[in-house]
Motif scaffolding. Structure first.
Motif, short mmCIF file in Angstrom:
data_model
loop_
_atom_site.label_atom_id
_atom_site.label_comp_id
_atom_site.label_asym_id
_atom_site.label_seq_id
_atom_site.Cartn_x
_atom_site.Cartn_y
_atom_site.Cartn_z
N PRO A 221 -12.32 1.39 -1.57
CA PRO A 221 -10.98 1.23 -0.89
C PRO A 221 -10.78 -0.19 -0.64
O PRO A 221 -11.96 -1.20 -0.41
N VAL A 222 -9.57 -0.71 -0.44
CA VAL A 222 -9.47 -2.22 0.00
C VAL A 222 -9.69 -2.13 1.27
O VAL A 222 -9.47 -1.26 2.13
N THR A 223 -10.41 -3.26 1.86
CA THR A 223 -11.02 -3.49 3.09
C THR A 223 -9.98 -4.12 4.23
O THR A 223 -9.31 -5.02 3.27
N ALA A 224 -10.07 -4.16 5.25
CA ALA A 224 -9.50 -4.88 6.29
C ALA A 224 -9.57 -6.50 6.00
O ALA A 224 -8.40 -7.15 6.18
N PRO A 225 -10.58 -7.08 5.80
CA PRO A 225 -10.62 -8.41 5.57
C PRO A 225 -9.91 -8.95 4.27
O PRO A 225 -9.17 -9.80 4.57
N VAL A 226 -9.81 -8.01 3.53
CA VAL A 226 -8.86 -8.27 2.38
C VAL A 226 -7.24 -8.32 2.58
O VAL A 226 -6.63 -9.17 2.25
N LEU A 227 -7.06 -7.39 3.15
CA LEU A 227 -5.54 -7.27 3.62
C LEU A 227 -5.23 -8.41 4.76
O LEU A 227 -4.14 -8.87 4.96
N GLU A 228 -6.32 -9.07 5.17
CA GLU A 228 -5.94 -10.19 6.19
C GLU A 228 -5.85 -11.29 5.32
O GLU A 228 -4.88 -12.05 5.77
N VAL A 229 -6.35 -11.39 4.24
CA VAL A 229 -6.08 -12.44 3.32
C VAL A 229 -4.84 -12.51 2.84
O VAL A 229 -3.87 -13.35 2.64
N LEU A 230 -4.48 -11.08 2.37
CA LEU A 230 -3.08 -11.01 1.84
C LEU A 230 -2.16 -11.32 2.88
O LEU A 230 -0.84 -11.62 2.53
N ALA A 231 -2.21 -10.97 4.45
CA ALA A 231 -1.23 -11.30 5.15
C ALA A 231 -1.19 -12.91 5.41
O ALA A 231 -0.13 -13.21 5.41
N ALA A 232 -2.25 -13.64 5.18
CA ALA A 232 -2.22 -14.96 5.48
C ALA A 232 -1.24 -15.49 4.30
O ALA A 232 -0.47 -16.46 4.30
N LEU A 233 -1.36 -14.86 2.91
CA LEU A 233 -0.59 -15.56 1.92
C LEU A 233 0.81 -15.20 1.88
O LEU A 233 1.72 -15.95 1.98
N CYS A 234 0.97 -14.01 2.70
CA CYS A 234 2.41 -13.45 2.75
C CYS A 234 2.98 -14.20 3.73
O CYS A 234 4.33 -14.32 3.89
N GLU A 235 2.38 -14.82 4.85
CA GLU A 235 3.05 -15.47 5.85
C GLU A 235 3.53 -17.02 5.39
O GLU A 235 4.16 -17.56 6.08
N ARG A 236 2.64 -17.33 4.26
CA ARG A 236 3.05 -18.78 3.76
C ARG A 236 4.33 -18.51 2.65
O ARG A 236 4.90 -19.65 2.57
N THR A 237 4.18 -17.30 1.99
CA THR A 237 5.44 -17.23 1.10
C THR A 237 5.45 -15.68 0.69
O THR A 237 4.72 -14.96 1.08
N ASP A 238 6.58 -15.40 0.14
CA ASP A 238 6.95 -14.00 -0.26
C ASP A 238 6.74 -13.85 -1.76
O ASP A 238 7.31 -14.51 -2.45
N PRO A 239 5.62 -13.23 -1.84
CA PRO A 239 5.13 -13.19 -3.48
C PRO A 239 6.05 -12.30 -4.19
O PRO A 239 6.94 -11.32 -3.59
N PRO A 240 6.11 -12.68 -5.53
CA PRO A 240 7.33 -12.10 -6.43
C PRO A 240 6.80 -10.45 -6.69
O PRO A 240 7.67 -9.76 -6.81
N GLY A 241 5.81 -10.29 -6.63
CA GLY A 241 4.98 -8.98 -6.52
C GLY A 241 3.49 -8.76 -6.17
O GLY A 241 2.68 -9.94 -6.04
N VAL A 242 2.89 -7.61 -5.67
CA VAL A 242 1.76 -7.45 -5.40
C VAL A 242 1.20 -6.33 -6.02
O VAL A 242 1.69 -4.95 -5.92
N LEU A 243 0.13 -6.42 -6.53
CA LEU A 243 -0.46 -5.46 -7.29
C LEU A 243 -1.99 -4.69 -6.71
O LEU A 243 -2.78 -5.79 -6.46
N LEU A 244 -2.09 -3.58 -6.47
CA LEU A 244 -3.35 -3.12 -6.34
C LEU A 244 -4.08 -2.58 -7.57
O LEU A 244 -3.93 -1.97 -8.57
N GLU A 245 -5.25 -3.21 -7.90
CA GLU A 245 -6.29 -3.03 -8.87
C GLU A 245 -7.33 -1.84 -8.64
O GLU A 245 -8.04 -1.99 -7.63
N ARG A 246 -7.22 -1.14 -9.30
CA ARG A 246 -8.24 0.05 -9.28
C ARG A 246 -8.61 0.36 -10.71
O ARG A 246 -7.76 0.96 -11.92
N ASP A 247 -9.65 0.14 -11.14
CA ASP A 247 -10.40 0.39 -12.65
C ASP A 247 -11.19 1.58 -12.97
O ASP A 247 -11.64 1.81 -13.81
N GLY A 248 -11.51 2.41 -11.73
CA GLY A 248 -12.32 3.58 -11.93
C GLY A 248 -12.40 4.23 -10.63
O GLY A 248 -11.90 3.57 -9.67
N ALA A 249 -13.16 5.37 -10.64
CA ALA A 249 -13.62 6.08 -9.26
C ALA A 249 -12.32 6.46 -8.63
O ALA A 249 -12.29 6.23 -7.48
#
Length: 262
Positions: free
Chosen positions: A201-229
């Motif tokens: 699962p995606v952890t809170a610290p990773v979501l915090e980095v996402l928030a920091a990026l989104c506060e700087r710019t509006d990304p054209p798209g955001v994708l959840l990577e899941r390759d197994g399990a």
């Protein structure tokens, strides 16, 4: 994937797809108008040798078969001297390496039928003698080639844990006006080392980095990577909802800050 509600677009590992025989899931998604972006993992643009023409041709064919608006790869090298690393390895971030990578990127751009975006990798090591941070290297690469950026916020978190890199400082160095889209992924820390597994699962610290990026710019798209399990669909949907909430909240903060400055 095709059974998940509310999918705007998806990504597929390019090497896992044959251009003349698309898997039924991808055919179903495309029939519904869902965009499919090919994501390469073996082109090796960071190597000393020029990109292999056969690999480039295959990537181009997959991109055309999917009708993709762009194609992505990694700022990494994967082979040298006929040996395959079996992993995405960091490029020595020197001025000489920058010259070589820029030349390789230009070759790829000429051969691919859609714009190319490059991704920062999940590094377990850094080479001695680096002259630039990864963000500075990518920024100069964008300036020299016009390549677009795929920013993986989970990989920025990997650099924080494994190498002591500050994600906020790296985000400030990146030319986010060249942003194509964003990756979010799960991982796990073992013995002080972060492993970018794409199976946790995606952890809170990773979501915090996402928030920091989104506060700087509006990304054209955001994708959840899941390759197994793969968890049940409800759990995957919950992760997507959490990512959407971060995106919406950051957008509100960015708009409020813009009003205050005005």
């Amino acid at each position: 994937m095709e059974r998940l509600p509310g999918l705007d677009w998806v990504e597929v590992v390019a090497e896992n797809v044959c251009a003349d025989h698309l898997p039924p899931s991808l055919a179903e998604l495309r029939s519904r108008g869902v965009t499919v972006v090919p994501h390469g993992v073996s082109l090796g643009l960071g190597g000393a040798a020029e990109p292999d023409p056969a690999r480039l041709a295959r990537l181009a064919a997959v991109t055309e078969a999917l009708g993709a608006p762009l194609v992505s790869e990694h700022l990494a090298f994967v082979r040298a001297g006929g040996l395959e690393a079996g992993h995405l390895l960091p490029v020595p971030r020197t001025r000489e390496a920058l010259r070589v990578v820029a030349a390789n990127v230009r070759i790829a751009q000429r051969e691919l039928p859609a714009p190319l975006a490059l991704e920062n990798i999940a590094a377990q090591l850094a080479w001695p003698g680096d002259e630039l941070t990864e963000a500075q290297f990518l920024a100069e690469l964008v300036e020299r080639t016009g390549v677009r950026l795929l920013v993986d916020v989970a990989n920025l978190h990997t650099g924080r844990v494994n190498l002591g890199v500050d994600p906020a400082a790296e985000l400030d160095r990146l030319p986010l006006d060249a942003l194509a889209y964003v990756h979010v992924a799960g991982g796990v820390e073992r013995d002080g080392v972060w492993h970018d597994t794409h199976t946790h699962p995606v952890t809170a610290p990773v979501l915090e980095v996402l928030a920091a990026l989104c506060e700087r710019t509006d990304p054209p798209g955001v994708l959840l990577e899941r390759d197994g399990a793969y968890p049940p669909p409800a759990e995957l949907s919950a992760e997507l909802d959490a990512i959407r909430r971060v995106h919406r909240t950051a957008r509100v903060h960015r708009e409020e800050n813009a009003r205050v400055r005005a």
